[in-house]
Structure formats: C-alpha cells, structure tokens
Design a protein around this motif. Sequence first.
Motif, PDB file in Angstrom:
ATOM      1  N   PHE A 194       0.830  -1.198   0.000  1.00  0.00           N
ATOM      2  CA  PHE A 194       0.000   0.000   0.000  1.00  0.00           C
ATOM      3  C   PHE A 194       0.868   1.254   0.000  1.00  0.00           C
ATOM      4  CE2 PHE A 194      -1.980   3.375   2.600  1.00  0.00           C
ATOM      5  CZ  PHE A 194      -3.062   3.679   1.793  1.00  0.00           C
ATOM      6  N   GLN A 195       1.901   1.271   0.849  1.00  0.00           N
ATOM      7  CA  GLN A 195       2.770   2.439   0.936  1.00  0.00           C
ATOM      8  C   GLN A 195       3.554   2.649  -0.349  1.00  0.00           C
ATOM      9  OE1 GLN A 195       4.822   1.276   4.604  1.00  0.00           O
ATOM     10  NE2 GLN A 195       3.806   2.945   5.690  1.00  0.00           N
ATOM     11  N   LEU A 196       4.007   1.551  -0.950  1.00  0.00           N
ATOM     12  CA  LEU A 196       4.733   1.640  -2.218  1.00  0.00           C
ATOM     13  C   LEU A 196       3.841   2.217  -3.300  1.00  0.00           C
ATOM     14  CD1 LEU A 196       7.304   0.986  -3.858  1.00  0.00           C
ATOM     15  CD2 LEU A 196       6.328  -1.278  -4.307  1.00  0.00           C
ATOM     16  N   PHE A 197       2.595   1.734  -3.339  1.00  0.00           N
ATOM     17  CA  PHE A 197       1.649   2.235  -4.328  1.00  0.00           C
ATOM     18  C   PHE A 197       1.357   3.720  -4.108  1.00  0.00           C
ATOM     19  CE2 PHE A 197      -2.781   3.430  -5.114  1.00  0.00           C
ATOM     20  CZ  PHE A 197      -2.814   3.334  -6.505  1.00  0.00           C
ATOM     21  N   MET A 198       1.071   4.114  -2.853  1.00  0.00           N
ATOM     22  CA  MET A 198       0.716   5.496  -2.568  1.00  0.00           C
ATOM     23  C   MET A 198       1.868   6.448  -2.884  1.00  0.00           C
ATOM     24  SD  MET A 198      -2.398   6.010  -1.782  1.00  0.00           S
ATOM     25  CE  MET A 198      -2.162   7.731  -1.296  1.00  0.00           C
ATOM     26  N   SER A 199       3.077   6.057  -2.561  1.00  0.00           N
ATOM     27  CA  SER A 199       4.235   6.913  -2.836  1.00  0.00           C
ATOM     28  C   SER A 199       4.375   7.174  -4.331  1.00  0.00           C
ATOM     29  CB  SER A 199       5.518   6.269  -2.297  1.00  0.00           C
ATOM     30  OG  SER A 199       5.486   6.182  -0.894  1.00  0.00           O
ATOM     31  N   GLY A 200       4.244   6.105  -5.116  1.00  0.00           N
ATOM     32  CA  GLY A 200       4.337   6.267  -6.563  1.00  0.00           C
ATOM     33  C   GLY A 200       3.143   7.008  -7.125  1.00  0.00           C
ATOM     34  N   PHE A 201       1.959   6.704  -6.602  1.00  0.00           N
ATOM     35  CA  PHE A 201       0.720   7.270  -7.123  1.00  0.00           C
ATOM     36  C   PHE A 201       0.666   8.786  -6.957  1.00  0.00           C
ATOM     37  CE2 PHE A 201      -3.866   8.319  -6.366  1.00  0.00           C
ATOM     38  CZ  PHE A 201      -4.282   8.160  -7.684  1.00  0.00           C
ATOM     39  N   VAL A 202       1.024   9.304  -5.775  1.00  0.00           N
ATOM     40  CA  VAL A 202       0.908  10.751  -5.551  1.00  0.00           C
ATOM     41  C   VAL A 202       1.941  11.542  -6.357  1.00  0.00           C
ATOM     42  CG1 VAL A 202      -0.116  10.475  -3.263  1.00  0.00           C
ATOM     43  CG2 VAL A 202       2.374  10.718  -3.485  1.00  0.00           C
ATOM     44  N   HIS A 203       2.983  10.861  -6.838  1.00  0.00           N
ATOM     45  CA  HIS A 203       3.965  11.530  -7.689  1.00  0.00           C
ATOM     46  C   HIS A 203       3.713  11.261  -9.174  1.00  0.00           C
ATOM     47  CE1 HIS A 203       6.210  11.382  -3.831  1.00  0.00           C
ATOM     48  NE2 HIS A 203       6.767  12.501  -4.254  1.00  0.00           N
ATOM     49  N   ALA A 204       2.727  10.437  -9.481  1.00  0.00           N
ATOM     50  CA  ALA A 204       2.484  10.002 -10.851  1.00  0.00           C
ATOM     51  C   ALA A 204       2.231  11.174 -11.786  1.00  0.00           C
ATOM     52  CB  ALA A 204       1.301   9.036 -10.887  1.00  0.00           C
ATOM     53  N   ASP A 205       2.647  11.000 -13.030  1.00  0.00           N
ATOM     54  CA  ASP A 205       2.533  12.040 -14.048  1.00  0.00           C
ATOM     55  C   ASP A 205       1.109  12.079 -14.617  1.00  0.00           C
ATOM     56  OD1 ASP A 205       3.035  13.955 -15.928  1.00  0.00           O
ATOM     57  OD2 ASP A 205       4.220  12.668 -17.250  1.00  0.00           O
ATOM     58  N   THR A 206       0.165  12.471 -13.777  1.00  0.00           N
ATOM     59  CA  THR A 206      -1.233  12.553 -14.178  1.00  0.00           C
ATOM     60  C   THR A 206      -1.920  13.664 -13.394  1.00  0.00           C
ATOM     61  OG1 THR A 206      -3.343  11.345 -14.280  1.00  0.00           O
ATOM     62  CG2 THR A 206      -1.859  10.789 -12.486  1.00  0.00           C
ATOM     63  N   ASP A 207      -2.995  14.176 -13.947  1.00  0.00           N
ATOM     64  CA  ASP A 207      -3.729  15.259 -13.291  1.00  0.00           C
ATOM     65  C   ASP A 207      -4.967  14.751 -12.555  1.00  0.00           C
ATOM     66  OD1 ASP A 207      -1.986  17.261 -14.113  1.00  0.00           O
ATOM     67  OD2 ASP A 207      -3.013  17.560 -16.025  1.00  0.00           O
ATOM     68  N   TRP A 208      -4.942  13.534 -12.090  1.00  0.00           N
ATOM     69  CA  TRP A 208      -6.068  12.988 -11.326  1.00  0.00           C
ATOM     70  C   TRP A 208      -6.144  13.663  -9.960  1.00  0.00           C
ATOM     71  CZ3 TRP A 208      -5.578   6.961 -12.153  1.00  0.00           C
ATOM     72  CH2 TRP A 208      -5.910   6.659 -13.486  1.00  0.00           C
ATOM     73  N   ASP A 209      -7.341  14.072  -9.585  1.00  0.00           N
ATOM     74  CA  ASP A 209      -7.531  14.642  -8.241  1.00  0.00           C
ATOM     75  C   ASP A 209      -8.519  13.833  -7.407  1.00  0.00           C
ATOM     76  OD1 ASP A 209      -9.995  15.236  -9.312  1.00  0.00           O
ATOM     77  OD2 ASP A 209      -9.832  17.411  -9.085  1.00  0.00           O
ATOM     78  N   LEU A 210      -9.013  12.719  -7.949  1.00  0.00           N
ATOM     79  CA  LEU A 210      -9.920  11.770  -7.295  1.00  0.00           C
ATOM     80  C   LEU A 210     -11.314  12.343  -7.010  1.00  0.00           C
ATOM     81  CD1 LEU A 210      -7.538   9.879  -4.842  1.00  0.00           C
ATOM     82  CD2 LEU A 210      -8.034   9.433  -7.244  1.00  0.00           C
ATOM     83  N   GLY A 211     -11.633  13.467  -7.608  1.00  0.00           N
ATOM     84  CA  GLY A 211     -12.988  14.000  -7.531  1.00  0.00           C
ATOM     85  C   GLY A 211     -13.527  14.128  -6.117  1.00  0.00           C
ATOM     86  N   PRO A 212     -14.655  13.440  -5.820  1.00  0.00           N
ATOM     87  CA  PRO A 212     -15.269  13.575  -4.484  1.00  0.00           C
ATOM     88  C   PRO A 212     -14.399  13.044  -3.349  1.00  0.00           C
ATOM     89  CG  PRO A 212     -16.301  11.797  -5.741  1.00  0.00           C
ATOM     90  CD  PRO A 212     -15.426  12.544  -6.703  1.00  0.00           C
ATOM     91  N   LEU A 213     -13.356  12.277  -3.681  1.00  0.00           N
ATOM     92  CA  LEU A 213     -12.463  11.740  -2.648  1.00  0.00           C
ATOM     93  C   LEU A 213     -11.210  12.599  -2.475  1.00  0.00           C
ATOM     94  CD1 LEU A 213     -12.627   7.912  -3.494  1.00  0.00           C
ATOM     95  CD2 LEU A 213     -13.884   9.158  -1.723  1.00  0.00           C
ATOM     96  N   ARG A 214     -11.193  13.753  -3.117  1.00  0.00           N
ATOM     97  CA  ARG A 214     -10.001  14.608  -3.090  1.00  0.00           C
ATOM     98  C   ARG A 214      -9.582  15.020  -1.690  1.00  0.00           C
ATOM     99  NH1 ARG A 214     -10.644  18.881  -6.862  1.00  0.00           N
ATOM    100  NH2 ARG A 214      -9.693  20.488  -5.558  1.00  0.00           N
TER     101      ARG A 214
END
Length: 292
Positions: free
Chosen positions: A186-206
């Motif tokens: 989970f931590q590995l995924f989150m670390s990579g995900f928040v730095h990912a080259d995308t403009d996702w803001d997760l909408g209602p979960l922002r």
Amino acid sequence: MIDSLLPLITATGASVLNQIPGLLVAAAGFTVLGFVTHSKASLGPWWKKPDLITDLLYCFLLPAFTSYARLTFLILGSALITGVLGGGTVESYLTQGRGIFASWPFWAQMVAYLLLSDVMLYWTHRIFHDDKLWRYHAIHHSSEHLDWLSAFRFHPVNIIFHSVLVDCILLLAGIAPQVLVMLVPFQLFMSGFVHADTDWDLGPLRGVIASPVFHRWHHTDVARGGSMNFAPTFPVIDMMFGTYYMPKGVVPDHFGVDDPDFPKGFEQQLLYPFRTATPLEAVTPAETGKSG
C-alpha cells in the motif's frame, strides 16, 4: 549478541529483496498509466527522463539503506528502553512486541499505524521544509520531471529523521512488525501514485485520500502550493492544520528547486547538502519563463 540478532539481520536483507517484485509491478503499472493519461505538464515518459539513472539508483539503493537504518534504530531504541543490550532481550522485544499497542488486535494496530504515522510524517515533513533542513529535503524536490520514480529521491538524512524515525517510534510503542510488512504494498503504491505524471484529483475523494494533484501542488513554487499539502496519505490532516491547497480547475504545472546548478548525478546530490548552507526555494514560473 550478533549471533542472536543474525535472524533479524537476515530477515531485513530478505525484505529488501522482496521489494524488487513490487518495484517491477509498479514500473509496469505506472507505464500503462502513462499511456492512458498524463499531466498537462508532462515532459515525456518516465523512461526517457534525462536523470533516469539517478532516480533508478535511489530506487534500488535507498530501500536497503532504509531497512538497515530502521533495524539499527530499533536495536538501539529497544536496548535503551529495556536497559539491556543483550541480543536475546533485544530480539525478544522486537519480535514479540511491547508497549501500549502490543495488546491491541492486529486490525486495530494497522489502523493506528496508518493514522499515527501520517500525523507524525506530516510534522517531520514540515520540519524538513525549515531553512536549516531544507537543503536535505531539496533533493526530493529537485526533480523537474515529476513521476512515480521521483518518490524514491530522498537524501539519507531525510530518510532517517522522517520515515525511519516514525516507524521506529511506532514499532517500539508496540506496533507489530508484521503490520509494516502487510502495509508495504500500500505504501509503495501510494508513494508512486501521488507523484504520478497525471492530473487525477480523485474528484469527491479529493479530501479523503491523497491524489497526484494534491501532492504535485506540494512540489511547485512556494507561492503556488509548495508550502502546503504535507500529509502522505490523508489530506484531512492538512485541513486540520491549515495547509490544504487544492484549487479547483487548476493543476500544478512546474516543479524543481531554485538553483540552476543543482547537481543531476546521484553522488553529487548526496554531497550537495554538505556543500551549501544557503536555503533553497522552489522555482517560480517567472524564473523559468513558464506561465502559471
């Protein structure tokens, strides 16, 4: 003492090797994500970034350093708490667990670790943005091509007094080591995900869980979010302490530090904090000729 601690040392080495499959999965997953979507500020795919070798060295060398630094802190911490440096006592303390959380159910320990570690990491993160420590944390902010690999770019001093320190405090407080093992993916995924080259803001979960836009604002100019969004996973912590920044309809578009001579190489970056005492600030769009 060394003989009695050998199983722990061996297990630590094995845990480092066990991270390799996860890194390969992450590389594949974020590569696919790059084909599906990318940010407006994208400078191209991660495997074509000019400082790729630097990030790969951080990616494969820092986990080993982190694991053994954590083990060293735990041995010293448990010896200090128990007042005994005997290997058997230390090993028993680390494997059987003591402290206020030791008697909690496993699921409760996982929840406690997720919440408490995020609060503690929030504050150590803010401390590293102070002038005296910023030169170490600037290593992490130096990536102009921000993507999942940038998550590994940390100076060892930053690692020790940030993630390693927090983990050790919670482990010595009774959190079972298996909790950390279970949460590694989970931590590995989150670390990579928040730095990912995308403009996702997760909408209602922002405001519930950290998104790439949430954290990428943190990597921008100080006046545009670089002094905000410190929480690793839960933005509500930033909301609580007045450091939440997520303007609607706008996405972060430029990253880096205000030093045109900032080294690109791995070894030079490790030495950089010791060669300068001048506080660094994030690059402003005006300084780079890019509009905000």
